[in-house]
Design a protein around this motif. Structure first.
Motif, PDB file in Angstrom:
ATOM      1  N   ILE A  12       0.860  -1.187   0.000  1.00  0.00           N
ATOM      2  CA  ILE A  12       0.000   0.000   0.000  1.00  0.00           C
ATOM      3  C   ILE A  12       0.895   1.236   0.000  1.00  0.00           C
ATOM      4  CG2 ILE A  12      -1.706   1.319   1.305  1.00  0.00           C
ATOM      5  CD1 ILE A  12      -2.686  -1.349   2.477  1.00  0.00           C
ATOM      6  N   LEU A  13       0.676   2.124  -0.975  1.00  0.00           N
ATOM      7  CA  LEU A  13       1.475   3.349  -1.069  1.00  0.00           C
ATOM      8  C   LEU A  13       0.600   4.583  -1.033  1.00  0.00           C
ATOM      9  CD1 LEU A  13       2.918   1.260  -3.431  1.00  0.00           C
ATOM     10  CD2 LEU A  13       4.586   3.083  -3.226  1.00  0.00           C
ATOM     11  N   THR A  14       1.033   5.578  -0.276  1.00  0.00           N
ATOM     12  CA  THR A  14       0.450   6.919  -0.338  1.00  0.00           C
ATOM     13  C   THR A  14       1.600   7.915  -0.218  1.00  0.00           C
ATOM     14  OG1 THR A  14       0.116   7.155   2.052  1.00  0.00           O
ATOM     15  CG2 THR A  14      -1.673   6.149   0.792  1.00  0.00           C
ATOM     16  N   THR A  15       1.348   9.145  -0.595  1.00  0.00           N
ATOM     17  CA  THR A  15       2.410  10.147  -0.529  1.00  0.00           C
ATOM     18  C   THR A  15       2.812  10.435   0.903  1.00  0.00           C
ATOM     19  OG1 THR A  15       1.537  11.156  -2.550  1.00  0.00           O
ATOM     20  CG2 THR A  15       3.122  12.456  -1.276  1.00  0.00           C
ATOM     21  N   VAL A  16       1.835  10.669   1.770  1.00  0.00           N
ATOM     22  CA  VAL A  16       2.120  10.996   3.166  1.00  0.00           C
ATOM     23  C   VAL A  16       1.364  10.054   4.091  1.00  0.00           C
ATOM     24  CG1 VAL A  16       2.676  13.427   2.779  1.00  0.00           C
ATOM     25  CG2 VAL A  16       0.298  12.760   3.122  1.00  0.00           C
ATOM     26  N   SER A  17       1.818   9.974   5.331  1.00  0.00           N
ATOM     27  CA  SER A  17       1.305   8.981   6.268  1.00  0.00           C
ATOM     28  C   SER A  17      -0.122   9.238   6.728  1.00  0.00           C
ATOM     29  CB  SER A  17       2.220   8.903   7.493  1.00  0.00           C
ATOM     30  OG  SER A  17       2.229  10.138   8.187  1.00  0.00           O
ATOM     31  N   ILE A  18      -0.584  10.474   6.675  1.00  0.00           N
ATOM     32  CA  ILE A  18      -1.926  10.771   7.164  1.00  0.00           C
ATOM     33  C   ILE A  18      -2.980   9.981   6.399  1.00  0.00           C
ATOM     34  CG2 ILE A  18      -2.208  12.789   5.661  1.00  0.00           C
ATOM     35  CD1 ILE A  18      -3.586  12.365   9.246  1.00  0.00           C
ATOM     36  N   PHE A  36      -2.479 -12.106   4.124  1.00  0.00           N
ATOM     37  CA  PHE A  36      -1.591 -11.283   3.311  1.00  0.00           C
ATOM     38  C   PHE A  36      -0.379 -10.813   4.126  1.00  0.00           C
ATOM     39  CE2 PHE A  36      -5.354 -10.959   0.730  1.00  0.00           C
ATOM     40  CZ  PHE A  36      -4.903 -10.728  -0.562  1.00  0.00           C
ATOM     41  N   ASP A  37       0.744 -10.757   3.459  1.00  0.00           N
ATOM     42  CA  ASP A  37       1.946 -10.098   3.977  1.00  0.00           C
ATOM     43  C   ASP A  37       1.877  -8.658   3.468  1.00  0.00           C
ATOM     44  OD1 ASP A  37       4.419  -9.156   4.654  1.00  0.00           O
ATOM     45  OD2 ASP A  37       5.562 -10.648   3.529  1.00  0.00           O
ATOM     46  N   VAL A  38       1.697  -7.690   4.377  1.00  0.00           N
ATOM     47  CA  VAL A  38       1.414  -6.307   3.986  1.00  0.00           C
ATOM     48  C   VAL A  38       2.633  -5.412   4.213  1.00  0.00           C
ATOM     49  CG1 VAL A  38      -0.066  -4.292   4.341  1.00  0.00           C
ATOM     50  CG2 VAL A  38      -1.030  -6.603   4.551  1.00  0.00           C
ATOM     51  N   THR A  39       2.953  -4.625   3.195  1.00  0.00           N
ATOM     52  CA  THR A  39       3.991  -3.599   3.279  1.00  0.00           C
ATOM     53  C   THR A  39       3.343  -2.241   3.047  1.00  0.00           C
ATOM     54  OG1 THR A  39       5.733  -5.074   2.475  1.00  0.00           O
ATOM     55  CG2 THR A  39       6.127  -2.711   2.232  1.00  0.00           C
ATOM     56  N   VAL A  40       3.775  -1.243   3.800  1.00  0.00           N
ATOM     57  CA  VAL A  40       3.278   0.126   3.653  1.00  0.00           C
ATOM     58  C   VAL A  40       4.443   1.023   3.272  1.00  0.00           C
ATOM     59  CG1 VAL A  40       2.421   2.137   4.913  1.00  0.00           C
ATOM     60  CG2 VAL A  40       1.318  -0.086   5.210  1.00  0.00           C
ATOM     61  N   ILE A  41       4.247   1.850   2.251  1.00  0.00           N
ATOM     62  CA  ILE A  41       5.275   2.794   1.812  1.00  0.00           C
ATOM     63  C   ILE A  41       4.671   4.190   1.754  1.00  0.00           C
ATOM     64  CG2 ILE A  41       6.854   3.467  -0.042  1.00  0.00           C
ATOM     65  CD1 ILE A  41       6.964   0.557  -0.915  1.00  0.00           C
ATOM     66  N   CYS A  42       5.363   5.146   2.377  1.00  0.00           N
ATOM     67  CA  CYS A  42       4.969   6.553   2.299  1.00  0.00           C
ATOM     68  C   CYS A  42       6.173   7.388   2.714  1.00  0.00           C
ATOM     69  CB  CYS A  42       3.760   6.851   3.186  1.00  0.00           C
ATOM     70  SG  CYS A  42       4.065   6.653   4.943  1.00  0.00           S
ATOM     71  N   ALA A  43       6.016   8.697   2.714  1.00  0.00           N
ATOM     72  CA  ALA A  43       7.091   9.579   3.154  1.00  0.00           C
ATOM     73  C   ALA A  43       7.416   9.297   4.617  1.00  0.00           C
ATOM     74  CB  ALA A  43       6.685  11.038   2.969  1.00  0.00           C
ATOM     75  N   GLU A  62      11.185   9.012   0.327  1.00  0.00           N
ATOM     76  CA  GLU A  62      10.986  10.459   0.223  1.00  0.00           C
ATOM     77  C   GLU A  62      10.205  10.791  -1.056  1.00  0.00           C
ATOM     78  OE1 GLU A  62      11.582  12.938   2.122  1.00  0.00           O
ATOM     79  OE2 GLU A  62      13.055  12.310   3.613  1.00  0.00           O
ATOM     80  N   PHE A  63       8.990  11.281  -0.874  1.00  0.00           N
ATOM     81  CA  PHE A  63       8.185  11.749  -2.004  1.00  0.00           C
ATOM     82  C   PHE A  63       8.082  13.270  -1.921  1.00  0.00           C
ATOM     83  CE2 PHE A  63       6.077   7.499  -1.388  1.00  0.00           C
ATOM     84  CZ  PHE A  63       6.485   6.953  -2.591  1.00  0.00           C
ATOM     85  N   LYS A  71      14.538  14.315  -7.353  1.00  0.00           N
ATOM     86  CA  LYS A  71      13.944  13.593  -6.228  1.00  0.00           C
ATOM     87  C   LYS A  71      12.975  12.516  -6.713  1.00  0.00           C
ATOM     88  CE  LYS A  71      14.294  17.314  -2.796  1.00  0.00           C
ATOM     89  NZ  LYS A  71      13.527  18.231  -1.906  1.00  0.00           N
ATOM     90  N   ASP A  72      12.252  12.815  -7.799  1.00  0.00           N
ATOM     91  CA  ASP A  72      11.283  11.848  -8.311  1.00  0.00           C
ATOM     92  C   ASP A  72      11.977  10.618  -8.894  1.00  0.00           C
ATOM     93  OD1 ASP A  72       9.329  13.595  -7.540  1.00  0.00           O
ATOM     94  OD2 ASP A  72       8.946  14.395  -9.541  1.00  0.00           O
ATOM     95  N   ILE A  73      13.057  10.830  -9.638  1.00  0.00           N
ATOM     96  CA  ILE A  73      13.817   9.692 -10.186  1.00  0.00           C
ATOM     97  C   ILE A  73      14.407   8.866  -9.055  1.00  0.00           C
ATOM     98  CG2 ILE A  73      15.876   9.059 -11.500  1.00  0.00           C
ATOM     99  CD1 ILE A  73      15.286  11.499 -13.296  1.00  0.00           C
ATOM    100  N   LYS A  74      14.913   9.537  -8.046  1.00  0.00           N
ATOM    101  CA  LYS A  74      15.485   8.841  -6.888  1.00  0.00           C
ATOM    102  C   LYS A  74      14.412   7.989  -6.202  1.00  0.00           C
ATOM    103  CE  LYS A  74      18.043   9.705  -2.596  1.00  0.00           C
ATOM    104  NZ  LYS A  74      18.602  10.751  -1.695  1.00  0.00           N
ATOM    105  N   ALA A  75      13.190   8.529  -6.090  1.00  0.00           N
ATOM    106  CA  ALA A  75      12.098   7.788  -5.461  1.00  0.00           C
ATOM    107  C   ALA A  75      11.705   6.575  -6.300  1.00  0.00           C
ATOM    108  CB  ALA A  75      10.893   8.702  -5.262  1.00  0.00           C
ATOM    109  N   VAL A  76      11.650   6.730  -7.630  1.00  0.00           N
ATOM    110  CA  VAL A  76      11.321   5.598  -8.502  1.00  0.00           C
ATOM    111  C   VAL A  76      12.357   4.487  -8.352  1.00  0.00           C
ATOM    112  CG1 VAL A  76      11.143   4.830 -10.900  1.00  0.00           C
ATOM    113  CG2 VAL A  76      10.007   6.938 -10.187  1.00  0.00           C
TER     114      VAL A  76
END
Length: 390
Positions: A12-18, A36-43, A62-63, A71-76
């Motif tokens: 699950i990905l979102t830009t920020v944790s809120i 399910f084995d769940v991973t969360v990705i955000c800033a 870092e988004f 920064k965007d290429i680094k995040a990708v």
């Protein structure tokens, strides 16, 4: 699932944790219980791991919320490494920047199921070249995703009319909404005592009629129009109070006249952002969200669950979260005058407020109860695994 070669992995990905904290925690628990084995990705957010269910793998990336090529290429690159290492079966993403970068990385990593949770179209609130660029980004996200899951029925039709969705499968889970409503939490009986407590804390009399909102205090949430309408009505109704639950942001700031009215009017109360809005709903008599654009209008559902009549706008999202004439009123957006009539009706009729509040609670119980939505989401994710096995 029995025939799946390994414990299914979902990210699950979102830009920020809120966004994770507000919409995803109960869904994550349900996914874990289903195996399910769940991973969360955000800033990065050092507090988020403390709130995530035990066993969730949290990865901070870092988004940048603005366009920043380096920064965007680094995040990708960071996402691509994580995706290749974890070999997810499903990656789901929401919020604009995280969705764009995740869709690119997930396609490069050949993730079989790439789900775009379309909660809103940010470019609709932008003008000029910025709007063109952001719309291109949305098209890229949709093209790279294997399935689009809009938050509302109207959003499906709108996305198709905008040329965002072609052959890609596009559907709404159950009746829409990002996460549904926890009816045991948003229960007027549970928070009955908070009505007097909040009113006392903010200097609101027991006999006041309180119009309230829970939102970012920005132009596109219709706060300029709400404050203007209240200023007009307050001259006719001396016991009328406006309760603003939220904070201003740097972008789309309120107009000077609005700010002057908020600061000078003795019956406008601003509480700042509140992690738990339920006690504030309990202190209100009428809920108003005159937003210009919205994914769905989750706060409209919360307010109705708390037994409040709702005045909102006839735009994508609110026209599905509020039933016109039954649970509230829908008016034209960006119009102070349009708010006056329905607010007047509700101010002058306690019976109308009571009846619409009751109907709103029933509608949320029937259509937007959180456990039902989570089960529908879970069935959808499991069906994806079944199709992969076949």
């Amino acid at each position: 699932m029995k025939n799946h070669p390994h414990k299914p992995r979902l990210c699950i990905l979102t830009t920020v944790s809120i966004s994770i904290k507000s919409f995803c925690l109960d869904q994550i628990r349900a996914l874990q219980q289903a195996g399910f084995d769940v991973t969360v990705i955000c800033a990065p957010d050092p507090e988020l791991p403390k709130q995530l269910p035990e066993g969730v793998d949290y990865r901070a990336v870092e988004f940048s919320r603005v366009i920043s090529p380096f920064k965007d290429i680094k995040a990708v690159v960071s996402l691509l490494r994580i995706f290749r290492r974890k070999q997810f079966d499903i990656v789901q993403y929401s919020t604009p920047k995280a969705s764009l970068l995740a869709a690119i990385a997930a396609r490069l990593a050949r993730i079989p199921h790439r789900l775009y949770l379309l909660w809103g179209l940010y470019y609709m609130g932008v003008q000029g070249m910025g709007r063109v660029v952001l719309k291109v980004f949305e098209k890229i996200i949709c093209r790279l995703s294997t399935e689009i899951l809009p938050i509302s029925m109207d959003m499906v039709d709108f996305a198709k009319s905008q040329g965002l969705v072609g052959k890609t499968k596009c559907s709404v889970i159950l009746n829409g909404s990002a996460c549904g409503v926890d009816l045991s939490f948003y229960n007027p009986d549970r928070w009955a005592a908070s009505r007097d407590e909040v009113r006392k804390q903010w200097g609101i009399s027991a006999d006041a009629i309180v119009i309230g909102t829970v939102a970012r205090l920005t132009g596109d949430k219709g706060i300029n129009e709400l404050v203007g309408a209240f200023d007009n009505l307050s001259q006719r109704y001396p016991n009328l109070v406006l309760l603003l639950v939220g904070t201003q942001e740097q972008k789309d700031r309120l107009g000077d006249q609005t700010m002057q009215t908020i600061q000078s009017h003795p019956r406008i109360k601003t509480t700042g952002w509140q992690t738990n809005p339920a006690p504030f709903y309990a202190a209100m008599d009428i809920f108003c969200l005159p937003t210009y654009r919205e994914g769905f209008g989750e706060v409209n559902l919360e307010a109705q669950a708390m037994g409040l009549p709702v005045v909102s706008t006839d735009v994508i999202g609110p026209r599905e979260s509020v039933e016109q004439g039954r649970t509230g009123f829908l008016v034209s957006p960006q119009s102070q005058d349009a708010l006056l009539e329905p607010l007047t009706v509700l101010i002058e009729s306690p019976e109308c407020r009571r009846k619409m509040g009751q109907e709103g609670r029933k509608r949320v119980e029937n259509m937007f109860e959180r456990n039902k939505l989570i089960q529908a989401m879970l069935n959808h994710r499991l069906s994806l695994l079944s199709s992969s096995v076949r």
